[in-house]
Design a protein around this motif. Structure first.
Motif, PDB file in Angstrom:
ATOM      1  N   UNK A   1     -31.829 -22.238 -17.708  1.00  0.00           N
ATOM      2  CA  UNK A   1     -32.961 -20.819 -16.749  1.00  0.00           C
ATOM      3  C   UNK A   1     -33.667 -19.607 -17.869  1.00  0.00           C
ATOM      4  N   UNK A   2     -33.013 -19.743 -18.949  1.00  0.00           N
ATOM      5  CA  UNK A   2     -33.917 -18.619 -20.021  1.00  0.00           C
ATOM      6  C   UNK A   2     -34.804 -18.779 -20.639  1.00  0.00           C
ATOM      7  N   UNK A   3     -35.648 -18.197 -20.236  1.00  0.00           N
ATOM      8  CA  UNK A   3     -37.175 -18.556 -21.235  1.00  0.00           C
ATOM      9  C   UNK A   3     -37.181 -17.704 -22.613  1.00  0.00           C
ATOM     10  N   UNK A   4     -37.977 -19.127 -22.808  1.00  0.00           N
ATOM     11  CA  UNK A   4     -37.836 -19.226 -24.493  1.00  0.00           C
ATOM     12  C   UNK A   4     -38.704 -17.085 -25.355  1.00  0.00           C
TER      13      UNK A   4
ATOM     14  N   UNK B   1     -35.460 -14.001 -14.486  1.00  0.00           N
ATOM     15  CA  UNK B   1     -35.534 -15.977 -14.214  1.00  0.00           C
ATOM     16  C   UNK B   1     -35.782 -16.290 -13.074  1.00  0.00           C
ATOM     17  N   UNK B   2     -36.345 -17.150 -13.108  1.00  0.00           N
ATOM     18  CA  UNK B   2     -36.159 -18.269 -12.125  1.00  0.00           C
ATOM     19  C   UNK B   2     -35.433 -19.511 -11.829  1.00  0.00           C
ATOM     20  N   UNK B   3     -35.046 -19.944 -10.227  1.00  0.00           N
ATOM     21  CA  UNK B   3     -34.570 -20.790  -9.815  1.00  0.00           C
ATOM     22  C   UNK B   3     -35.207 -22.039 -10.349  1.00  0.00           C
ATOM     23  N   UNK B   4     -34.880 -22.775 -10.469  1.00  0.00           N
ATOM     24  CA  UNK B   4     -35.162 -24.633 -10.889  1.00  0.00           C
ATOM     25  C   UNK B   4     -35.981 -25.457  -9.204  1.00  0.00           C
TER      26      UNK B   4
END
Length: 450
Positions: free
Chosen positions: A42-45, A96-99
């Motif tokens: 969930x960690x973005x680039x 961070x976003x939830x799937x």
């Protein structure tokens, strides 16, 4: 998206297909690409782990809880205790976003992201040493909650913590050992640290501590204020107070009961005839040396302190009582207390004649103006070469007549018994004094313990 197909044959007509997905954080946010997975990334680039996710104009709420697995060691000489804990911490990270494809309230995150995520810089303030567990893998994990996108971090730690032991009531003492936790850099304006549910949990039936019982672990706030460049800063802090009660039964069997028996054995010397010098001296010296050895052995297990412990008070009084029993033998050996025959207690207003009684072989009392209670003289020698001093007790008139009359009655009553008068008095006095000391000692220290 990387898909790995694994075909496993189980016989000639059976097969099993296992799909293992490894999606990026961006793909997990795309409804068309997201697939339900055992673990997520969930960690973005563009995530920067060095930048904290602080809210605007308010501190970040960080919650922790402790699960006490065991207390493996309590070292009183080094003033420390070692505890195994499951340390849990959670906070919100808006980056961070939830799937989107997940319907559960939380998901497991890839363990590889443990070192890629920003975490609060908490530390154990009084820790001497601390370590993580790596068998078989690192005992740590991450979860992501749907609500407020809270990140849950959990890891098993072993912490050796300093504790300032207080031995004033040893061995009936209760130790309160704090384990404070606080941020290292960020003060209260940036991080607000509190205990979350369930706070601190421990199961006392799953582990035993030698010599101690873990009575509880109390969560408390330990916030404090300090100054930096003249500016007051509030530091957020929480701590768990480990309440340790010493198991008293071991010390009662090993220290108190033997010392009580030794003191009582020293009292048996009062029933040994005063002429038996070797027997009484050997009994007194042996009792005294045994107590001194026992006291020295106990002191080796504790660090030296500048105050008296409950055990010190007990052993000191026991040694004093045995020493006084030896002093009593010296008095009984060198002095005899007698009442002249035919002498009765004087009545108030009676004649104050204190001449020698016709039935008494003892010398008369001179200097009538002093009205003494006793005089000293030397009797014939029934003990061989020893010549004990004789104390003659006579009744008197005057202000202290009641006291001298009482002494005469007491001496006459005790003199009728066999043995030395000093021994007969000690047979009653020493056990009574020792019993009173026991009542006061146990009442005071047991009440203070509870």
């Amino acid at each position: 998206m990387n898909i790995i197909n694994q075909h496993e044959a189980h016989g000639s007509n059976s097969s099993k297909l296992c799909l293992c997905f490894s999606l990026t954080a961006e793909e997990n946010l795309n409804a068309s690409a997201c697939v339900v997975q055992p673990q997520y990334r969930v960690i973005p680039s563009d995530y920067d782990a060095s930048m904290p996710p602080f809210p605007w104009h308010q501190p970040l709420s960080v919650y922790i809880s402790l699960w006490v697995a065991s207390i493996t060691d309590i070292n009183e000489m080094e003033q420390e205790f070692t505890v195994d804990i499951y340390f849990r911490m959670w906070w919100s990270d808006h980056r961070i976003r939830f799937p989107v494809c997940e319907r559960r309230s939380f998901v497991l995150l890839d363990q590889a992201q443990l070192d890629q995520l920003w975490m609060p810089d908490l530390y154990f303030t009084l820790a001497k040493t601390s370590s993580r567990h790596y068998v078989l893998l690192r005992n740590g994990g991450l979860r992501l909650s749907r609500e407020n996108t809270q990140v849950f971090y959990s890891e098993r730690l072993t912490v050796t913590n300093f504790c300032a032991f207080d031995f004033r009531f040893f061995p009936m003492d209760r130790q309160r050992c704090p384990m404070p936790i606080e941020p290292y850099i960020y003060h209260g304006a940036f991080v607000n640290l509190t205990f979350g549910d369930p706070g601190i949990y421990f199961n006392n039936f799953k582990f035993k501590i030698p010599q101690y019982t873990l009575s509880g672990v109390e969560p408390e706030s330990c916030n404090y204020e300090y100054h930096f460049h003249g500016e007051p800063l509030n530091q957020t802090c929480v701590q768990g107070i480990f309440v340790l009660d010493r198991q008293f039964s071991y010390y009662f069997v090993q220290m108190y009961l033997p010392s009580i028996l030794i003191v009582l054995v020293s009292f048996l010397s009062f029933w040994i005839p005063v002429e038996n010098v070797p027997g009484r001296v050997a009994l007194g010296v042996t009792s005294l040396l045994t107590l001194a050895t026992q006291f020295t052995t106990m002191q080796r297990s504790l660090p030296p302190v500048s105050y008296m412990k409950a055990m010190d008070v007990w052993m000191f009084l026991c040694i004093v009582v045995v020493f006084l029993a030896m002093v009593e033998f010296t008095l009984a050996y060198n002095f005899r207390i007698l009442v002249p025959e035919g002498v009765e207690p004087a009545e108030k207003g009676g004649d104050d004649r204190r001449g020698s009684s016709p039935l008494s072989p003892l010398p008369p009392v001179v200097e009538p103006g002093l009205a003494p209670v006793a005089v000293l003289g030397v009797e014939h020698n029934p003990y061989g070469k020893r010549q004990p001093k004789i104390i003659v007790v006579r009744p008197t008139n005057g202000r202290m007549a009641w006291l001298s009359n009482a002494i005469v009655l007491l001496v006459k009553k005790l003199k009728d018994k066999e043995g030395s008068l000093v021994d007969n008095v000690s047979k009653i006095l020493f056990p009574v004094v020792f019993a009173i000391f026991n009542i006061l000692y146990w009442t005071y220290y047991l009440n203070r313990r509870h």
